[in-house]
Design a protein around this motif. Structure first.
Motif: not given
Length: 647
Positions: A270-271, A300-304, A344-352, A354-365
């Protein structure tokens, strides 16, 4: 007569410690765009904590009885009704919703300062803090009681946008301090100055001691080895004992007859933002250093999209994070060449983030997540810390190990005025990775390691410009005693009681981090942050605990491959292994002779003496220490885990 009860509920812990009158620069302009988060409480926080502890402890009968993401969410996440009520309240006030994780633990939103003031009955001001100007509340934000009853915490300040990579390019920060380097964002449209090993080839060494040079007398020496051009993946694999594992476990069942390379495992990274050239860069890197090529399945990437990037100036721009992504990917691929990598990239270095982390945790990627970034100490609002801890409990309950770099500025006293470890690495629910300086012999064998912490003294006309060790801090591993978290059970009996004083101490483990004994990476630098155009592919030498963290994550992937199991939150297993198999980690202790390196800057040509193993108030010692934890990672840990991992 008693005063009437306010219909609103204040959240005083949402006011950050830096929002003080002495720092106040006046009311924030009404049209300032502000990101906020609302955190909802877990339905059974004590139960989630008990679960996380039980499934992570090798001595517990419920060890590895992970829950699936759906099971965890159904048992502990806020209810859908409460979550919908909070989201509807925000949208009804004109806020734009930018993050709604499946776990329903938080809502990320944006609004103008005027909208936030009205919605939360607060006054946002601008504050000068450590070289940056941040927006934060001058009084506690509040919510209507009907909504506040569903909320655990509120964040409406820009402190999270101080999150930066814990990486240092070799030579960066001279003469500026690391604090100044991180505080100042990159100017837009400005390419990075390449710092390739080739540019330093006349002075640097490809292995420790290959080249030496005369120095003014220091520590009883008049010659010193020169700095490292940049270790290669093969050198690190060899130095950290991969061949030991190959010899010890030929064709074992846990290994499935394959080389210990992490195959069958996925490491998530995550960055913030995303490099437009990462796949081609890692394949150019792989071709140069004998690693297998990656493709759309193994990388693989999940990025904005770039159009979705937010807060670029505050966060340091995509160009400021690209080197971190390249470092992370090349490090994991270098230590676990057979593992899959998910970025997994965040759309910024704040809430983004957190969103990146949740994408991994919520689907155990993935079940290993490398996070090479952090805050300046633990100076965050309590509400934001609680929100982060709840994500960590979810990860542990699902059998996902979170690895965080411990920081690059030692004890942070220079930035904060007091000693502090960095959060999230200081959390008791993550594995904090500290840093070392590594010496590798010509044949690739391990020579020695010291704690990472360096002070430079400039050499002019054959003399030092200040008294040894010098006055230029070249960076050092973060760590120390938390002011927030009690000592976890897994540290008791290992961390000296006189050091811990009943509190959590970080880091837990360590790996190479010193940029002057650094690691070579490949990158096509972003030359324009608007168009995301890149320059020609080149190599650079990096360090920082941002290097140590993914190196360790890659070795953890190998450990899981060999043991045929998942480690999940690994700290209880790490400390148990350190006690039962002491050689699984390398105890990093002070050297009998003060280690030094001679460094010549490729940019200025200036010469320096680097005094090593000098990390602010933190120090290495026999056994556990607050620079390197229980010791540096090695592939021997994978061998030790394989002996009990299939129990």
């Amino acid at each position: 007569m008693a005063a009437p009860v306010s219909p609103d509920t204040p959240f005083p812990s949402a006011v950050p410690s830096w929002a003080q009158p002495a720092n106040d620069a006046g009311a924030a302009p009404a049209d300032t765009s502000v990101e906020g988060e609302i955190y909802l409480p877990l339905r059974n926080a004590k139960g989630a904590q008990a679960l996380a502890a039980a499934v992570s402890d090798p001595a517990n009968s419920h060890y590895r009885d992970w829950l699936s993401p759906a099971q965890w969410i159904n048992a502990y996440s806020p209810t859908q009704a409460d979550y919908t009520a909070v989201v509807n309240h925000l949208t009804g006030l004109g806020m734009t919703i930018t993050g709604t994780p499946d776990s329903r633990q938080y809502v990320v939103f944006r609004g103008t300062a005027a909208q936030v003031n009205a919605a939360f009955n607060t006054d946002l001001h601008s504050y000068h803090y450590k070289g940056a100007t941040l927006v934060g509340p001058s009084k506690a934000p509040s919510l209507p009681r009907a909504i506040a009853d569903k909320v655990a915490g509120v964040s409406v300040d820009q402190g999270s946008l101080l999150t930066r990579p814990d990486s240092i390019r070799q030579g960066d920060g001279l003469p500026a301090s690391p604090q100044a380097r991180f505080a100042a964002p990159k100017a837009p449209n400005a390419p990075k100055s390449p710092n390739s090993p080739q540019a330093n080839s006349a002075a640097c060494s490809s292995y420790f001691g290959e080249n030496t040079t005369t120095i003014p007398a220091a520590y009883g020496q008049t010659t010193a080895p020169t700095f490292i051009c940049g270790y290669t993946p093969a050198q690190l694999q060899s130095a950290y004992g991969k061949n030991t594992v190959v010899k010890a476990m030929p064709g074992s069942s846990g290994n499935h007859g394959h080389a210990p390379d992490g195959r069958g495992q996925t490491v998530a990274i995550i960055d913030a933002y995303a490099s437009p050239s990462m796949l081609s860069d890692v394949n150019a890197y792989s071709a140069s250093y004998g690693l297998p090529a990656m493709n759309s399945s193994s990388y693989r990437e999940i990025v904005p999209s770039p159009a979705q990037f937010q807060d670029q100036q505050a966060c340091g721009y995509p160009s400021g994070w690209q080197g971190e992504q390249s470092l992370d990917v090349d490090s994991v691929h270098g230590t676990a060449p057979g593992a899959n990598i998910l970025y997994v990239g965040g759309f910024n270095c704040g809430g983004g983030i957190d969103v990146a982390m949740s994408r991994i945790l919520d689907h155990k990627l993935a079940n290993i997540v490398s996070n090479s970034y952090g805050n300046v100490g633990e100076a965050l609002p309590a509400d934001a810390i609680t929100g982060q801890l709840n994500l960590e409990l979810q990860a542990a309950g699902e059998g996902i190990g979170l690895y965080y770099s411990s920081g690059d500025n030692g004890d942070q006293a220079a930035a904060l005025g007091y000693a502090s470890p960095d959060f999230p690495a200081s959390s008791p629910w993550v594995t904090a990775v500290g840093g070392t300086s590594l010496a590798v012999n010509k044949d690739g064998s391990y020579k020695f390691e010291t704690g990472w912490g360096g002070v430079l003294d400039k050499i002019v006309n054959g003399a030092y410009t200040s008294g040894l060790p010098g006055n230029l801090y070249g960076g050092g591993a973060g760590g120390g005693v938390s002011a927030l978290f009690a000592q976890p059970d897994y540290q008791k009996g290992t961390v000296p009681a006189a050091l811990a004083n009943g509190m959590r101490v970080s880091p837990d483990i360590s790996s190479l981090a010193d940029p002057y004994t650094g690691y070579v990476i490949g990158i096509s630098p972003i030359t324009d942050n608007t168009t995301m155009a890149t320059g020609a592919y080149t190599t650079e030498t990096y360090g920082g605990t941002s290097l140590a963290c993914p190196l360790s994550a890659g070795q953890m992937a190998v450990a899981q491959q060999l043991s045929g199991t998942t480690l999940g939150f690994a700290n209880p297993a790490i400390y148990a292994t350190a006690a039962s198999h002491p050689t699984a980690f390398t105890d990093v202790v002070p050297q009998a002779q003060q280690p030094v390196l001679a460094y010549t800057s490729a940019r200025s040509g200036s010469q320096y003496l680097l005094t090593m193993d000098t990390d602010t108030s933190l120090s290495t010692a026999q056994g556990y220490d607050d620079v390197t934890g229980v010791g540096s990672m090695s592939y021997r840990f994978a061998l030790a885990v394989s002996l009990w991992g299939r129990r």
